[in-house]
Design an enzyme around this catalytic site. Structure first.
Site, PDB file in Angstrom:
ATOM      1  N   ALA A 199       0.739  -1.132  -0.014  1.00 57.49           N
ATOM      2  CA  ALA A 199       0.121   0.062   0.185  1.00 57.49           C
ATOM      3  C   ALA A 199       0.806   1.236   0.140  1.00 57.49           C
ATOM      4  CB  ALA A 199      -0.698  -0.034   1.201  1.00 57.49           C
ATOM      5  N   TYR A 200       1.926   1.463   0.684  1.00 59.10           N
ATOM      6  CA  TYR A 200       2.576   2.644   0.818  1.00 59.10           C
ATOM      7  C   TYR A 200       3.514   2.579  -0.442  1.00 59.10           C
ATOM      8  CZ  TYR A 200       6.649   5.514   2.171  1.00 59.10           C
ATOM      9  OH  TYR A 200       7.613   6.546   2.221  1.00 59.10           O
ATOM     10  N   GLY A 201       4.173   1.694  -1.264  1.00 59.89           N
ATOM     11  CA  GLY A 201       4.737   1.665  -2.237  1.00 59.89           C
ATOM     12  C   GLY A 201       3.988   2.319  -3.522  1.00 59.89           C
TER      13      GLY A 201
ATOM     14  N   THR B 182       1.138   4.022  -3.193  1.00 60.93           N
ATOM     15  CA  THR B 182       1.008   5.465  -2.880  1.00 60.93           C
ATOM     16  C   THR B 182       2.078   6.480  -3.756  1.00 60.93           C
ATOM     17  OG1 THR B 182       1.850   5.618  -0.611  1.00 60.93           O
ATOM     18  CG2 THR B 182      -0.584   5.229  -1.105  1.00 60.93           C
ATOM     19  N   LYS B 183       3.404   5.941  -3.346  1.00 67.04           N
ATOM     20  CA  LYS B 183       4.633   6.730  -3.699  1.00 67.04           C
ATOM     21  C   LYS B 183       4.860   6.635  -5.195  1.00 67.04           C
ATOM     22  CE  LYS B 183       5.749   8.753   0.117  1.00 67.04           C
ATOM     23  NZ  LYS B 183       5.759  10.017   0.240  1.00 67.04           N
TER      24      LYS B 183
END
Length: 250
Positions: free
Chosen positions: A143-145, A147-148
Site C-alpha cells: 500500500a505504501y509503495g 501511493t509513492k
C-alpha cells in the site's frame, strides 16, 4: 525572503527541511495534525494544524502562508506508512489512512498550491517521493509503495499541465532516511537483520535535509527532480561497503 510551506513539518524529514530552510533565510510555514505549536516554537517557524485530506484546511494553510508574502515553494511532505503486513492482512483502517494521507493529501496540496501560484504568477510545488516511486516493490509495503508510485505519476502529469506557465511541479527524492517511518513496525530481530543494508544506503535526517533545502531554494526545471541518493551514489556505496564502516544506530 522566500516563503516556503512544508507539510508534515513537525517531525522527521519535514522538520529537518524546515530547520535548514530557515537557516538559509526562508520564511517557513509548517503544518501537521499534532505537535504543531511545539515544533513551530522550536524552529522559529509559523505553524498551523492541518489535515491535508481536508481541502478546506489546506486552503486555510495557503491563506496563512500567503499572509506572509508570495509563496515561492510548497512542499508536499506529509505522509504515513502502515504496519508491515501482507495486503490481505492489513486492517482496512490502515489502508484508508495511508492512501488518504500519501495520495489524497498530495493531490489536495498540489491542487490548492497550483491554483494560487498561477494567480500570483510564480511558484514551485514539490512532491516527496519514497520507496516505490521508481517502481521497486517489496512485500509488506504494497500500500505504501503504491501511493509513492502514484505521487511520481501525479508530479509528472502535473508538470505537463503546467507547461508554458510560470508555475512548476517537481520531485523531491530524499533516498533512504533513518526516521521512524523507515524502522516502523520491525521486530528487534528483523531490525537487526536489516541494519546492514540500512548502514549502506540510509542516512540521518541531518545529513540529507541540508541538500534538500538547498535544492528547493535553488529550484529546478518543471518536472525536474532534486535527488539525494542517485544511482551512482548507490553503486559507490555498495562497492565500498567493505571498506567504509557506518553505524547509523550508534
Amino acid at each position: 525572503m522566500a516563503v516556503v510551506v512544508v507539510t508534515g513539518g513537525t517531525r522527521g524529514i519535514g522538520h529537518g527541511m524546515a530547520k535548514e530552510l530557515i537557516a538559509r533565510g526562508a520564511t517557513v510555514v509548517i503544518c501537521g495534525r499534532s505537535g504543531v505549536d511545539e515544533a513551530a516554537a522550536e524552529l522559529g517557524a509559523t505553524g498551523i494544524v492541518c489535515d491535508m485530506t481536508d481541502r478546506a484546511q489546506v486552503e486555510a494553510l495557503w491563506e496563512k502562508a500567503a499572509s506572509l508574502g508570495p509563496v515561492a515553494h510548497w512542499v508536499n511532505n506529509a505522509g504515513v506508512t502502515t504496519s508491515r503486513k501482507h495486503l490481505a492482512d492489513l486492517p482496512v483502517a490502515e489502508l484508508e489512512t495511508v492512501v488518504s494521507a500519501n495520495l489524497l493529501g498530495v493531490l489536495n496540496g498540489s491542487a490548492v498550491a497550483v491554483k494560487h501560484m498561477l494567480e500570483q504568477g510564480s511558484g514551485t510545488v514539490w512532491n516527496m517521493e519514497g520507496f516505490g516511486s521508481d517502481g521497486r516493490t517489496m512485500p509488506n509495503l504494497t500500500a505504501y509503495g503504491a501511493t509513492k508510485r502514484a505521487v511520481t505519476y501525479v508530479t509528472d502529469s502535473l508538470a505537463k499541465e503546467l507547461k508554458g506557465t510560470p508555475v512548476k511541479a517537481a520531485h523531491l527524492s530524499p533516498g533512504m532516511v533513518l526516521t521512524d517511518l523507515l524502522t516502523h513496525d520491525y521486530t528487534p530481530e528483523e531490525l537487526e537483520k536489516t541494519k546492514k543494508i540500512f548502514n549502506i544506503l540510509a542516512d540521518k535526517v541531518e545529513t540529507v535535509t541540508p541538500f534538500l533545502a538547498e535544492g528547493i531554494l535553488k529550484g529546478t526545471k518543471n518536472g525536474g527532480r532534486v535527488a539525494w541518493l542517485t544511482g551512482g551514489k548507490i553503486a559507490f556505496r555498495f562497492a565500498t561497503a567493505g571498506f567504509r564502516k557506518r553505524d547509523l544506530f550508534s
